[in-house]
Design a protein around this motif. Structure first.
Motif, PDB file in Angstrom:
ATOM      1  N   GLU B  59     -36.755  37.716   3.199  1.00 39.86           N
ATOM      2  CA  GLU B  59     -36.260  37.374   4.523  1.00 39.86           C
ATOM      3  C   GLU B  59     -34.955  36.575   4.485  1.00 39.86           C
ATOM      4  O   GLU B  59     -34.100  36.715   5.347  1.00 39.86           O
ATOM      5  CB  GLU B  59     -37.348  36.564   5.236  1.00 39.86           C
ATOM      6  N   VAL B  60     -34.793  35.716   3.458  1.00 41.02           N
ATOM      7  CA  VAL B  60     -33.649  34.802   3.403  1.00 41.02           C
ATOM      8  C   VAL B  60     -33.001  34.826   2.018  1.00 41.02           C
ATOM      9  O   VAL B  60     -32.969  33.824   1.316  1.00 41.02           O
ATOM     10  CB  VAL B  60     -34.069  33.365   3.794  1.00 41.02           C
ATOM     11  N   PRO B  61     -32.407  35.957   1.585  1.00 44.05           N
ATOM     12  CA  PRO B  61     -31.899  36.064   0.218  1.00 44.05           C
ATOM     13  C   PRO B  61     -30.502  35.492  -0.021  1.00 44.05           C
ATOM     14  O   PRO B  61     -30.101  35.300  -1.170  1.00 44.05           O
ATOM     15  CB  PRO B  61     -31.878  37.578   0.002  1.00 44.05           C
ATOM     16  N   ASN B  62     -29.739  35.236   1.046  1.00 45.37           N
ATOM     17  CA  ASN B  62     -28.330  34.860   0.865  1.00 45.37           C
ATOM     18  C   ASN B  62     -28.189  33.555   0.098  1.00 45.37           C
ATOM     19  O   ASN B  62     -28.818  32.555   0.420  1.00 45.37           O
ATOM     20  CB  ASN B  62     -27.645  34.749   2.223  1.00 45.37           C
ATOM     21  N   GLY B  63     -27.324  33.592  -0.914  1.00 45.37           N
ATOM     22  CA  GLY B  63     -27.072  32.409  -1.727  1.00 45.37           C
ATOM     23  C   GLY B  63     -27.931  32.327  -2.965  1.00 45.37           C
ATOM     24  O   GLY B  63     -27.818  31.363  -3.732  1.00 45.37           O
ATOM     25  N   TYR B  64     -28.758  33.326  -3.174  1.00 47.12           N
ATOM     26  CA  TYR B  64     -29.678  33.336  -4.311  1.00 47.12           C
ATOM     27  C   TYR B  64     -29.596  34.656  -5.077  1.00 47.12           C
ATOM     28  O   TYR B  64     -29.214  35.680  -4.526  1.00 47.12           O
ATOM     29  CB  TYR B  64     -31.132  33.163  -3.846  1.00 47.12           C
ATOM     30  N   ASN B  65     -29.979  34.571  -6.346  1.00 47.33           N
ATOM     31  CA  ASN B  65     -30.137  35.768  -7.151  1.00 47.33           C
ATOM     32  C   ASN B  65     -31.368  35.613  -8.016  1.00 47.33           C
ATOM     33  O   ASN B  65     -31.761  34.499  -8.372  1.00 47.33           O
ATOM     34  CB  ASN B  65     -28.916  36.004  -8.053  1.00 47.33           C
ATOM     35  N   VAL B  66     -31.962  36.748  -8.373  1.00 47.31           N
ATOM     36  CA  VAL B  66     -33.136  36.731  -9.243  1.00 47.31           C
ATOM     37  C   VAL B  66     -32.992  37.806 -10.295  1.00 47.31           C
ATOM     38  O   VAL B  66     -32.171  38.716 -10.192  1.00 47.31           O
ATOM     39  CB  VAL B  66     -34.447  36.971  -8.462  1.00 47.31           C
ATOM     40  N   SER B  67     -33.837  37.692 -11.303  1.00 46.21           N
ATOM     41  CA  SER B  67     -33.946  38.722 -12.325  1.00 46.21           C
ATOM     42  C   SER B  67     -35.391  38.759 -12.789  1.00 46.21           C
ATOM     43  O   SER B  67     -36.132  37.784 -12.648  1.00 46.21           O
ATOM     44  CB  SER B  67     -33.008  38.444 -13.497  1.00 46.21           C
ATOM     45  N   ARG B  68     -35.788  39.883 -13.331  1.00 48.22           N
ATOM     46  CA  ARG B  68     -37.176  40.007 -13.828  1.00 48.22           C
ATOM     47  C   ARG B  68     -37.137  40.862 -15.097  1.00 48.22           C
ATOM     48  O   ARG B  68     -37.387  42.055 -15.094  1.00 48.22           O
ATOM     49  CB  ARG B  68     -38.053  40.674 -12.766  1.00 48.22           C
ATOM     50  N   SER B  69     -36.782  40.207 -16.193  1.00 44.29           N
ATOM     51  CA  SER B  69     -36.665  40.922 -17.466  1.00 44.29           C
ATOM     52  C   SER B  69     -38.020  41.067 -18.153  1.00 44.29           C
ATOM     53  O   SER B  69     -38.202  41.951 -18.991  1.00 44.29           O
ATOM     54  CB  SER B  69     -35.666  40.228 -18.389  1.00 44.29           C
ATOM     55  N   THR B  70     -38.951  40.197 -17.826  1.00 40.45           N
ATOM     56  CA  THR B  70     -40.296  40.277 -18.398  1.00 40.45           C
ATOM     57  C   THR B  70     -41.320  40.158 -17.279  1.00 40.45           C
ATOM     58  O   THR B  70     -40.996  39.723 -16.177  1.00 40.45           O
ATOM     59  CB  THR B  70     -40.557  39.156 -19.420  1.00 40.45           C
ATOM     60  N   THR B  71     -42.548  40.517 -17.575  1.00 35.88           N
ATOM     61  CA  THR B  71     -43.616  40.378 -16.591  1.00 35.88           C
ATOM     62  C   THR B  71     -43.875  38.911 -16.256  1.00 35.88           C
ATOM     63  O   THR B  71     -44.180  38.572 -15.120  1.00 35.88           O
ATOM     64  CB  THR B  71     -44.919  41.019 -17.117  1.00 35.88           C
ATOM     65  N   GLU B  72     -43.705  38.050 -17.252  1.00 33.02           N
ATOM     66  CA  GLU B  72     -44.089  36.648 -17.088  1.00 33.02           C
ATOM     67  C   GLU B  72     -43.084  35.816 -16.294  1.00 33.02           C
ATOM     68  O   GLU B  72     -43.455  34.865 -15.626  1.00 33.02           O
ATOM     69  CB  GLU B  72     -44.270  35.994 -18.469  1.00 33.02           C
ATOM     70  N   ASP B  73     -41.806  36.144 -16.391  1.00 32.96           N
ATOM     71  CA  ASP B  73     -40.773  35.229 -15.893  1.00 32.96           C
ATOM     72  C   ASP B  73     -40.020  35.791 -14.694  1.00 32.96           C
ATOM     73  O   ASP B  73     -39.668  36.986 -14.664  1.00 32.96           O
ATOM     74  CB  ASP B  73     -39.786  34.914 -17.014  1.00 32.96           C
ATOM     75  N   PHE B  74     -39.709  34.910 -13.763  1.00 31.48           N
ATOM     76  CA  PHE B  74     -38.987  35.321 -12.547  1.00 31.48           C
ATOM     77  C   PHE B  74     -38.088  34.168 -12.110  1.00 31.48           C
ATOM     78  O   PHE B  74     -38.372  33.454 -11.166  1.00 31.48           O
ATOM     79  CB  PHE B  74     -39.998  35.682 -11.455  1.00 31.48           C
ATOM     80  N   PRO B  75     -36.961  33.971 -12.779  1.00 26.39           N
ATOM     81  CA  PRO B  75     -36.081  32.847 -12.442  1.00 26.39           C
ATOM     82  C   PRO B  75     -35.297  33.101 -11.160  1.00 26.39           C
ATOM     83  O   PRO B  75     -34.920  34.235 -10.851  1.00 26.39           O
ATOM     84  CB  PRO B  75     -35.152  32.765 -13.656  1.00 26.39           C
ATOM     85  N   LEU B  76     -35.028  32.019 -10.457  1.00 23.88           N
ATOM     86  CA  LEU B  76     -34.242  32.054  -9.219  1.00 23.88           C
ATOM     87  C   LEU B  76     -32.944  31.285  -9.454  1.00 23.88           C
ATOM     88  O   LEU B  76     -32.974  30.129  -9.858  1.00 23.88           O
ATOM     89  CB  LEU B  76     -35.014  31.402  -8.071  1.00 23.88           C
ATOM     90  N   ARG B  77     -31.822  31.920  -9.203  1.00 22.07           N
ATOM     91  CA  ARG B  77     -30.535  31.288  -9.467  1.00 22.07           C
ATOM     92  C   ARG B  77     -29.798  30.984  -8.167  1.00 22.07           C
ATOM     93  O   ARG B  77     -29.720  31.847  -7.281  1.00 22.07           O
ATOM     94  CB  ARG B  77     -29.680  32.177 -10.373  1.00 22.07           C
ATOM     95  N   LEU B  78     -29.278  29.767  -8.095  1.00 21.31           N
ATOM     96  CA  LEU B  78     -28.384  29.366  -7.024  1.00 21.31           C
ATOM     97  C   LEU B  78     -26.992  29.300  -7.625  1.00 21.31           C
ATOM     98  O   LEU B  78     -26.747  28.520  -8.547  1.00 21.31           O
ATOM     99  CB  LEU B  78     -28.760  27.986  -6.473  1.00 21.31           C
ATOM    100  N   GLU B  79     -26.066  30.103  -7.128  1.00 19.57           N
ATOM    101  CA  GLU B  79     -24.755  30.195  -7.747  1.00 19.57           C
ATOM    102  C   GLU B  79     -23.815  29.096  -7.289  1.00 19.57           C
ATOM    103  O   GLU B  79     -23.164  28.448  -8.084  1.00 19.57           O
ATOM    104  CB  GLU B  79     -24.136  31.563  -7.465  1.00 19.57           C
TER     105      GLU B  79
END
Lengths: 115, 117
Positions: B59-79
């Motif tokens: 719903e509110v993605p602006n200003g954020y990025n994510v990646s999912r390289s593995t099943t376990e990890d889901f980091p959220l990045r603020l640029e």
């Protein structure tokens, strides 16, 4: 679009008194409904959930909720509140939109328990 | 039984700085989510992922990025951190796409308190 309304921002009850927290939802299909509790500085803990079947669902910590389709409600109840129940309570409706289990949350009800 | 683990728990950022909120789960869940919680508001979905290599906007993605390289990890990045991103961030996960087939429950981490000044 799905939405959840929790009309009471704050509620204060005396310890030992009964409790009812209101939740109304809007959803275009069969709703999947949840109540979560959040203690200060903590994450959300699932109290109970409704998917189908019996409209009265039992949860942890002595809580229960009743799904009423005609009223679009899923109110949370507890017959006798304990001081440790003071927390913020969130109602949520779940749905599948383009994949993923997305929850839409209400704005929460802050419960204060007077001793 | 760690469940969903988020780090850091508290962070203060200056405007324009970047940072990554880490999230890992040990329940072998396919679905992961990032929510933000603002005072007096419910939780808003930022991004979600239905499996490794797959992410999508909430719903509110602006200003954020994510990646999912593995099943376990889901980091959220603020640029480029902005004051509007001052919030409490919750990572969550679930086994599958949700009810009714499996009665999946979403499990939440304990939250990350972020202040941008």
């Amino acid at each position: 679009a799905q939405s959840v309304t929790q009309p009471d921002i704050h509620i204060t009850v005396s310890e030992g008194a009964s409790l009812e927290l209101r939740c109304n939802y809007s959803y275009g299909a069969t709703p999947y409904l949840f109540w979560y509790v959040q203690s200060p500085g903590q994450g959300l803990q699932l109290l109970l959930k409704y998917f189908s079947g019996d409209t009265l669902v039992q949860g942890i910590k002595g809580f229960e909720a009743e799904f009423k389709r005609s009223q679009s409600s899923f109110n949370l109840r507890k017959p006798s509140v304990h001081w440790s129940d003071a927390a913020e309570y969130f109602c949520a409706v779940g749905g599948l939109t383009g994949g993923g289990n997305k929850l839409t949350f209400g704005t929460g009800t802050q419960l204060k328990v007077e001793l | 039984n760690a469940g969903v683990t988020q780090t850091p728990k508290f962070r203060i950022l200056k405007i324009g700085q970047s940072m990554t909120l880490q999230c890992t789960q040990d329940m072998n869940h396919n679905y992961m989510y990032w929510y933000r919680q603002d005072p007096g508001m419910g939780l808003k979905l930022i991004y979600y992922s239905v499996g490794a290599g797959i992410t999508d906007k909430g719903e509110v993605p602006n200003g954020y990025n994510v990646s999912r390289s593995t099943t376990e990890d889901f980091p959220l990045r603020l640029e480029l951190a902005a004051p509007s991103q001052t919030s409490v961030y919750f990572c969550a996960s679930s086994l599958g796409p949700g009810p009714p087939l499996s009665g999946n429950t979403i499990y939440f981490g304990e939250g990350s308190w972020l202040t941008v000044v």
